[in-house]
Design a protein around this motif. Structure first.
Motif, PDB file in Angstrom:
ATOM      1  N   GLU A 137      -2.700 -73.209 -33.587  1.00 55.55           N
ATOM      2  CA  GLU A 137      -2.289 -74.559 -33.178  1.00 55.55           C
ATOM      3  C   GLU A 137      -0.987 -74.443 -32.404  1.00 55.55           C
ATOM      4  O   GLU A 137      -0.050 -73.752 -32.833  1.00 55.55           O
ATOM      5  N   VAL A 138      -0.940 -75.067 -31.257  1.00 50.02           N
ATOM      6  CA  VAL A 138       0.235 -75.035 -30.383  1.00 50.02           C
ATOM      7  C   VAL A 138       0.576 -76.460 -29.986  1.00 50.02           C
ATOM      8  O   VAL A 138      -0.310 -77.240 -29.612  1.00 50.02           O
ATOM      9  N   SER A 139       1.848 -76.787 -30.067  1.00 49.33           N
ATOM     10  CA  SER A 139       2.303 -78.118 -29.646  1.00 49.33           C
ATOM     11  C   SER A 139       3.668 -77.969 -28.994  1.00 49.33           C
ATOM     12  O   SER A 139       4.471 -77.117 -29.402  1.00 49.33           O
ATOM     13  N   ALA A 140       3.926 -78.764 -27.984  1.00 48.67           N
ATOM     14  CA  ALA A 140       5.200 -78.729 -27.264  1.00 48.67           C
ATOM     15  C   ALA A 140       5.523 -80.118 -26.750  1.00 48.67           C
ATOM     16  O   ALA A 140       4.658 -80.804 -26.193  1.00 48.67           O
ATOM     17  N   ASN A 141       6.754 -80.527 -26.963  1.00 49.51           N
ATOM     18  CA  ASN A 141       7.239 -81.807 -26.473  1.00 49.51           C
ATOM     19  C   ASN A 141       8.515 -81.569 -25.682  1.00 49.51           C
ATOM     20  O   ASN A 141       9.396 -80.824 -26.125  1.00 49.51           O
ATOM     21  N   GLY A 142       8.613 -82.160 -24.523  1.00 46.44           N
ATOM     22  CA  GLY A 142       9.812 -82.017 -23.708  1.00 46.44           C
ATOM     23  C   GLY A 142      10.094 -83.277 -22.913  1.00 46.44           C
ATOM     24  O   GLY A 142       9.171 -84.014 -22.543  1.00 46.44           O
ATOM     25  N   SER A 143      11.361 -83.507 -22.694  1.00 47.74           N
ATOM     26  CA  SER A 143      11.759 -84.676 -21.908  1.00 47.74           C
ATOM     27  C   SER A 143      13.048 -84.338 -21.178  1.00 47.74           C
ATOM     28  O   SER A 143      13.851 -83.517 -21.646  1.00 47.74           O
ATOM     29  N   GLY A 144      13.247 -84.939 -20.042  1.00 42.05           N
ATOM     30  CA  GLY A 144      14.458 -84.726 -19.262  1.00 42.05           C
ATOM     31  C   GLY A 144      14.715 -85.883 -18.322  1.00 42.05           C
ATOM     32  O   GLY A 144      13.787 -86.598 -17.917  1.00 42.05           O
ATOM     33  N   SER A 145      15.974 -86.082 -18.008  1.00 41.01           N
ATOM     34  CA  SER A 145      16.345 -87.177 -17.113  1.00 41.01           C
ATOM     35  C   SER A 145      17.563 -86.773 -16.302  1.00 41.01           C
ATOM     36  O   SER A 145      18.395 -85.979 -16.759  1.00 41.01           O
ATOM     37  N   VAL A 146      17.643 -87.289 -15.082  1.00 40.53           N
ATOM     38  CA  VAL A 146      18.769 -87.040 -14.181  1.00 40.53           C
ATOM     39  C   VAL A 146      19.229 -88.380 -13.632  1.00 40.53           C
ATOM     40  O   VAL A 146      18.427 -89.168 -13.116  1.00 40.53           O
ATOM     41  N   ASN A 147      20.506 -88.641 -13.765  1.00 38.43           N
ATOM     42  CA  ASN A 147      21.098 -89.865 -13.221  1.00 38.43           C
ATOM     43  C   ASN A 147      22.401 -89.458 -12.540  1.00 38.43           C
ATOM     44  O   ASN A 147      23.414 -89.225 -13.193  1.00 38.43           O
ATOM     45  N   ARG A 148      22.354 -89.342 -11.221  1.00 37.52           N
ATOM     46  CA  ARG A 148      23.475 -88.791 -10.477  1.00 37.52           C
ATOM     47  C   ARG A 148      23.868 -89.726  -9.351  1.00 37.52           C
ATOM     48  O   ARG A 148      23.005 -90.269  -8.648  1.00 37.52           O
ATOM     49  N   SER A 149      25.167 -89.899  -9.178  1.00 43.60           N
ATOM     50  CA  SER A 149      25.674 -90.765  -8.119  1.00 43.60           C
ATOM     51  C   SER A 149      26.883 -90.095  -7.486  1.00 43.60           C
ATOM     52  O   SER A 149      27.767 -89.592  -8.185  1.00 43.60           O
ATOM     53  N   GLU A 150      26.910 -90.063  -6.153  1.00 35.40           N
ATOM     54  CA  GLU A 150      27.994 -89.430  -5.415  1.00 35.40           C
ATOM     55  C   GLU A 150      28.471 -90.364  -4.313  1.00 35.40           C
ATOM     56  O   GLU A 150      27.658 -90.963  -3.606  1.00 35.40           O
ATOM     57  N   ARG A 151      29.786 -90.461  -4.157  1.00 34.53           N
ATOM     58  CA  ARG A 151      30.359 -91.307  -3.104  1.00 34.53           C
ATOM     59  C   ARG A 151      31.553 -90.582  -2.503  1.00 34.53           C
ATOM     60  O   ARG A 151      32.534 -90.297  -3.190  1.00 34.53           O
ATOM     61  N   VAL A 152      31.467 -90.255  -1.230  1.00 30.58           N
ATOM     62  CA  VAL A 152      32.542 -89.608  -0.496  1.00 30.58           C
ATOM     63  C   VAL A 152      32.687 -90.327   0.830  1.00 30.58           C
ATOM     64  O   VAL A 152      31.713 -90.475   1.581  1.00 30.58           O
ATOM     65  N   ASN A 153      33.887 -90.771   1.131  1.00 27.54           N
ATOM     66  CA  ASN A 153      34.164 -91.479   2.383  1.00 27.54           C
ATOM     67  C   ASN A 153      35.431 -90.877   2.979  1.00 27.54           C
ATOM     68  O   ASN A 153      36.540 -91.196   2.547  1.00 27.54           O
ATOM     69  N   LEU A 154      35.256 -90.001   3.970  1.00 27.13           N
ATOM     70  CA  LEU A 154      36.383 -89.269   4.542  1.00 27.13           C
ATOM     71  C   LEU A 154      36.194 -89.125   6.047  1.00 27.13           C
ATOM     72  O   LEU A 154      35.100 -89.295   6.568  1.00 27.13           O
ATOM     73  N   THR A 155      37.269 -88.789   6.705  1.00 20.38           N
ATOM     74  CA  THR A 155      37.255 -88.511   8.144  1.00 20.38           C
ATOM     75  C   THR A 155      38.045 -87.239   8.384  1.00 20.38           C
ATOM     76  O   THR A 155      39.152 -87.076   7.861  1.00 20.38           O
ATOM     77  N   VAL A 156      37.488 -86.340   9.169  1.00 20.63           N
ATOM     78  CA  VAL A 156      38.147 -85.064   9.443  1.00 20.63           C
ATOM     79  C   VAL A 156      37.881 -84.679  10.886  1.00 20.63           C
ATOM     80  O   VAL A 156      36.813 -84.986  11.443  1.00 20.63           O
ATOM     81  N   ALA A 157      38.850 -84.028  11.502  1.00 17.26           N
ATOM     82  CA  ALA A 157      38.702 -83.531  12.864  1.00 17.26           C
ATOM     83  C   ALA A 157      38.169 -82.109  12.821  1.00 17.26           C
ATOM     84  O   ALA A 157      38.610 -81.292  12.005  1.00 17.26           O
ATOM     85  N   ALA A 158      37.214 -81.820  13.685  1.00 20.49           N
ATOM     86  CA  ALA A 158      36.600 -80.496  13.752  1.00 20.49           C
ATOM     87  C   ALA A 158      36.723 -79.943  15.166  1.00 20.49           C
ATOM     88  O   ALA A 158      36.896 -80.697  16.137  1.00 20.49           O
ATOM     89  N   ILE A 159      36.617 -78.635  15.265  1.00 20.70           N
ATOM     90  CA  ILE A 159      36.730 -77.941  16.546  1.00 20.70           C
ATOM     91  C   ILE A 159      35.388 -77.315  16.891  1.00 20.70           C
ATOM     92  O   ILE A 159      34.693 -76.793  16.014  1.00 20.70           O
ATOM     93  N   ILE A 160      35.014 -77.380  18.142  1.00 20.00           N
ATOM     94  CA  ILE A 160      33.803 -76.706  18.604  1.00 20.00           C
ATOM     95  C   ILE A 160      34.095 -75.212  18.668  1.00 20.00           C
ATOM     96  O   ILE A 160      34.995 -74.774  19.382  1.00 20.00           O
ATOM     97  N   THR A 161      33.342 -74.438  17.901  1.00 21.87           N
ATOM     98  CA  THR A 161      33.566 -72.996  17.850  1.00 21.87           C
ATOM     99  C   THR A 161      32.572 -72.205  18.695  1.00 21.87           C
ATOM    100  O   THR A 161      32.814 -71.040  18.979  1.00 21.87           O
ATOM    101  N   ALA A 162      31.452 -72.827  19.069  1.00 18.27           N
ATOM    102  CA  ALA A 162      30.471 -72.107  19.880  1.00 18.27           C
ATOM    103  C   ALA A 162      29.524 -73.111  20.509  1.00 18.27           C
ATOM    104  O   ALA A 162      29.325 -74.223  19.990  1.00 18.27           O
TER     105      ALA A 162
END
Length: 240
Positions: A137-162
């Motif tokens: 007899e074999v039995s298995a129970n599993g449960s999982g949940s993901v609740n993720r929230s990300e907020r990033v608000n930025l400004t940056v200057a970049a240089i063309i390298t190629a």
């Protein structure tokens, strides 16, 4: 380089690393020196010739790159602004329930006449018709949940390298801000299309292919929030 030389070199660097860590603990983290992006160091750049002075009544401004030309970044070394506005949210929930049972039995009614002899070895009761029996007899129970929230608000200057053969631009940018004893570091890199750069010489992070965006910190707060090295090693390699 032999293994012995590598070990000697590593041992020689340990005091320097320890000294650097001790100085950072006393004075706080230092900002990295301002350097040219490494991708631009070997590049051969063509600089525009100096503009010739114009007469006092001319509309042409001395030193201007162009009068009606496009001022958006398009050459190696040009600068553009990257607007980073990340507002992501992910929510998943999964459950698994498995159960299985099985049974099997088998017997031998006649085995070269030895079935009677086998019965003598097991006086407690032996039935040749049910000589072998298995259950499982074999039995298995599993449960999982993901609740993720990300907020990033930025400004940056970049240089063309190629500039790629198809005209796409490789950009790289870095920004460091120090507040008291904490340094916040923002880095961005990726590939953009010249057509996606706005007339204000800006581009959104969603228009960057192979985007690599990092927003991290180093200093007293980051050090206290991080797991100690010994504990991290135990948690990573522990089999339990």
């Amino acid at each position: 380089m032999t293994m012995r030389k590598i070990l000697i070199l590593a041992a020689a660097c340990l005091p320097l690393a320890a000294c650097s860590t001790a100085m950072e603990a006393v004075k706080g983290p230092e900002l990295a020196p301002m350097v040219y992006p490494s991708a631009l160091v070997p590049a051969q750049q063509a600089y525009l010739p100096e503009a010739t002075p114009a007469s006092a009544n001319s509309l042409w401004r001395t030193g201007a790159r162009s009068f009606f030309g496009d001022q958006r970044a398009r050459r190696v070394g040009d600068i553009l602004t990257v607007n980073i506005d990340i507002n992501d949210r992910a929510q998943t929930q999964n459950s698994t329930n498995r159960q299985r049972s099985n049974s099997a039995s088998g017997g031998v009614s006649n085995f070269f006449g030895f079935e009677n002899s086998i019965g003598k070895l097991f006086p407690g009761g032996f039935d040749p018709a049910n000589m072998i029996g298995t259950e499982g007899e074999v039995s298995a129970n599993g449960s999982g949940s993901v609740n993720r929230s990300e907020r990033v608000n930025l400004t940056v200057a970049a240089i063309i390298t190629a500039v790629m053969p198809n005209g796409n631009l490789v950009i790289q940018g870095r920004q460091e801000v120090r507040t008291n004893r904490e340094v916040r570091e923002l880095t961005v890199a990726g590939i953009v299309r010249p057509e996606d750069i706005s007339s204000a010489n800006t581009i959104a992070h969603t228009q960057i292919a192979e985007a690599r965006i990092s927003y991290a910190g180093r200093g007293d707060i980051s050090r206290m929030q991080s797991t100690p090295a010994a504990q991290s090693l135990v948690e990573r390699f522990s089999p339990f």
